[in-house]
Write a protein that holds these residues in place. Sequence first.
Motif, PDB file in Angstrom:
ATOM      1  N   ARG A 129     -10.049   4.281   3.431  1.00 35.95           N
ATOM      2  CA  ARG A 129      -9.831   3.865   4.821  1.00 35.95           C
ATOM      3  C   ARG A 129      -9.667   5.099   5.704  1.00 35.95           C
ATOM      4  O   ARG A 129      -9.227   6.142   5.249  1.00 35.95           O
ATOM      5  CB  ARG A 129      -8.593   2.983   4.918  1.00 35.95           C
ATOM      6  CG  ARG A 129      -8.657   1.753   4.033  1.00 35.95           C
ATOM      7  CD  ARG A 129      -7.486   0.832   4.290  1.00 35.95           C
ATOM      8  NE  ARG A 129      -7.446  -0.271   3.349  1.00 35.95           N
ATOM      9  CZ  ARG A 129      -6.648  -1.334   3.461  1.00 35.95           C
ATOM     10  NH1 ARG A 129      -5.797  -1.403   4.498  1.00 35.95           N
ATOM     11  NH2 ARG A 129      -6.660  -2.291   2.562  1.00 35.95           N
ATOM     12  N   LEU A 137      -1.027   1.324   8.419  1.00 33.41           N
ATOM     13  CA  LEU A 137      -0.332   0.838   7.229  1.00 33.41           C
ATOM     14  C   LEU A 137       1.091   1.385   7.181  1.00 33.41           C
ATOM     15  O   LEU A 137       2.039   0.654   6.869  1.00 33.41           O
ATOM     16  CB  LEU A 137      -1.092   1.249   5.968  1.00 33.41           C
ATOM     17  CG  LEU A 137      -2.408   0.525   5.671  1.00 33.41           C
ATOM     18  CD1 LEU A 137      -3.075   1.146   4.450  1.00 33.41           C
ATOM     19  CD2 LEU A 137      -2.177  -0.965   5.447  1.00 33.41           C
ATOM     20  N   GLU A 185      -6.373   3.614  -7.108  1.00 32.16           N
ATOM     21  CA  GLU A 185      -6.369   3.041  -5.763  1.00 32.16           C
ATOM     22  C   GLU A 185      -7.248   3.848  -4.809  1.00 32.16           C
ATOM     23  O   GLU A 185      -6.952   3.972  -3.620  1.00 32.16           O
ATOM     24  CB  GLU A 185      -4.939   2.965  -5.224  1.00 32.16           C
ATOM     25  CG  GLU A 185      -4.052   2.017  -6.014  1.00 32.16           C
ATOM     26  CD  GLU A 185      -2.651   1.902  -5.461  1.00 32.16           C
ATOM     27  OE1 GLU A 185      -1.928   0.989  -5.885  1.00 32.16           O
ATOM     28  OE2 GLU A 185      -2.276   2.742  -4.608  1.00 32.16           O
ATOM     29  N   LEU A 199      -8.341   2.193  -1.521  1.00 28.77           N
ATOM     30  CA  LEU A 199      -7.359   2.208  -0.431  1.00 28.77           C
ATOM     31  C   LEU A 199      -7.468   3.484   0.380  1.00 28.77           C
ATOM     32  O   LEU A 199      -7.372   3.468   1.617  1.00 28.77           O
ATOM     33  CB  LEU A 199      -5.960   2.069  -1.025  1.00 28.77           C
ATOM     34  CG  LEU A 199      -4.765   2.173  -0.078  1.00 28.77           C
ATOM     35  CD1 LEU A 199      -4.800   1.054   0.956  1.00 28.77           C
ATOM     36  CD2 LEU A 199      -3.464   2.133  -0.865  1.00 28.77           C
ATOM     37  N   ILE A 232       0.827   7.182   0.203  1.00 26.41           N
ATOM     38  CA  ILE A 232      -0.108   6.082  -0.036  1.00 26.41           C
ATOM     39  C   ILE A 232      -1.080   6.499  -1.128  1.00 26.41           C
ATOM     40  O   ILE A 232      -1.651   7.589  -1.072  1.00 26.41           O
ATOM     41  CB  ILE A 232      -0.878   5.715   1.247  1.00 26.41           C
ATOM     42  CG1 ILE A 232       0.101   5.215   2.322  1.00 26.41           C
ATOM     43  CG2 ILE A 232      -1.938   4.653   0.973  1.00 26.41           C
ATOM     44  CD1 ILE A 232      -0.558   4.904   3.669  1.00 26.41           C
ATOM     45  N   GLY A 233      -1.258   5.640  -2.120  1.00 24.57           N
ATOM     46  CA  GLY A 233      -2.264   5.891  -3.148  1.00 24.57           C
ATOM     47  C   GLY A 233      -1.694   6.254  -4.500  1.00 24.57           C
ATOM     48  O   GLY A 233      -0.844   7.133  -4.609  1.00 24.57           O
ATOM     49  N   PRO A 288       0.811  -1.228   0.000  1.00 24.19           N
ATOM     50  CA  PRO A 288       0.000   0.000   0.000  1.00 24.19           C
ATOM     51  C   PRO A 288       0.840   1.271   0.000  1.00 24.19           C
ATOM     52  O   PRO A 288       0.422   2.298  -0.551  1.00 24.19           O
ATOM     53  CB  PRO A 288      -0.832  -0.116   1.275  1.00 24.19           C
ATOM     54  CG  PRO A 288      -0.039  -1.029   2.166  1.00 24.19           C
ATOM     55  CD  PRO A 288       0.625  -2.006   1.243  1.00 24.19           C
TER      56      PRO A 288
END
Length: 478
Positions: free
Chosen positions: A367, A375, A361, A364, A356-357, A328
């Motif tokens: 969240r 994460l 995505e 994801l 992240i991302g 991730p």
Amino acid sequence: MVVGGGIAGLAAAWFLRQGGDRVRVTVLEGSDRVGGKLRASEIAGVTVDEGAEAMIARRPEGKDLAAQVGLGDDLVLPGTTSASVLSRGALRPMPQGQVMGVPSDLMALVKSGILSPAGLARVPLDRILPATLVNTDVSVAAYIRARLGGEVLDRLIEPLLGGVYAGRADRLSLDATMPRVAAAARSERSLLAIAGEIAAEAPADAGPVFTSLRRGMGSLPDAVAAASGAEIRTGTMVRELRRTQEGWRLVVGPAREPEVIEADAVIVAVPATPARRLLAPDVPKAAAELGRFDYASMAVVTLAYPRSAFSEAPQASGYLVPPVEGRPVKGATFSSIKWPHITADHPDLVVLRCSIGRLGEEGLLQRDDSELINLAMDEMGEIMGVRGLPRDRRVTRWGGGLPQYDVGHLDRVARIRAAVAQEPGLAVCGAAYDGVGVPACISTGRTAATRILDHVLRGREWRGNNVSNVHSVGGVGL
């Protein structure tokens, strides 16, 4: 009118100062602050950027503007520029001499250990394969895979492009994202030779690629806004932009209490989606092209650990993660290692940022903050051996924050600008056009301001000595 209170719009407002007292500039920003994706705040008692943390040092626009608005003495260089790639289960050094991931030194590529033996064996075939025709724009993936094979694409190109655009190489334009490679590929057969020529052109004393500001890149917008002399109105949403006989009319504020503002000229410096909505009534050709843009979302998780949490303190500036690793976190920057001034007064602290991302995505990123923090902590525990909890943590979300330069991007931008050029007193600027970095955004602001000043000052010749109103409108909605 510069539509936007981000760094492009603020830069445009600053460059409009060249018009002197005859030009009155107003910046309208829909959010409660200027700066767009440049923002810094405290975590564990130290100031750390939430968005872009650096700018290209070898482009002059960012450094020059910082100096011109009084931040020249705040420019800082990184403590280290070494970086790694998480490949095949281990952190491996980024090969020396690479050009946006394209290797120029095969021995350095071998030593890095990033590719498998099969992947390495495929790379030198580039020197004997027939030419790959790139007479028109193609995706980065199509060209790189044809010349160097899938592993270079997956384990070097993808993570680097992901770090800049949060995008994917099978969609990103070779012409727009790797222009020097694309230009050479029109005539040169070997991509390895192209990368070697580009790498050899870099001066030995060129210095670090990046620079930043002592109080973070987030300190630049406020300094530019103050130095511009413009009227800054935050919390002012622009709902409509229409041409009038004398110039342009803006409708701002809530529908129940609309405010109408008349302007001689407008610079639109918001992202493609709100720009499309504003331009649709009077510049439909530009709006249609803007409607074809896609944007990627991402989140930045910032963690501040005691140095004792690391069995061995990080030495590199950070690492990138190829999508094929299936993790991730797409990259981590050890901010206090890369920029030692951040924790100069807190030597027992290690501050890092996890990205992240990528495009596609979005699930994801749905969240909640606590899950994203977990994460990032799991990533640090597994890859860096970090133990214990951070002293502080922060999640910054940039929804729709990064424009995607898909195949055909340069032609799309040319059509937008051609349509806008037909409308006197109108210009566009921002990250959607010529680059997502700070210097590139500043450059688009300067170009837009030059166009508007030309219109306003020429218009003054027949209007007499009236003051011209130029409005910069931001925060129209993502």
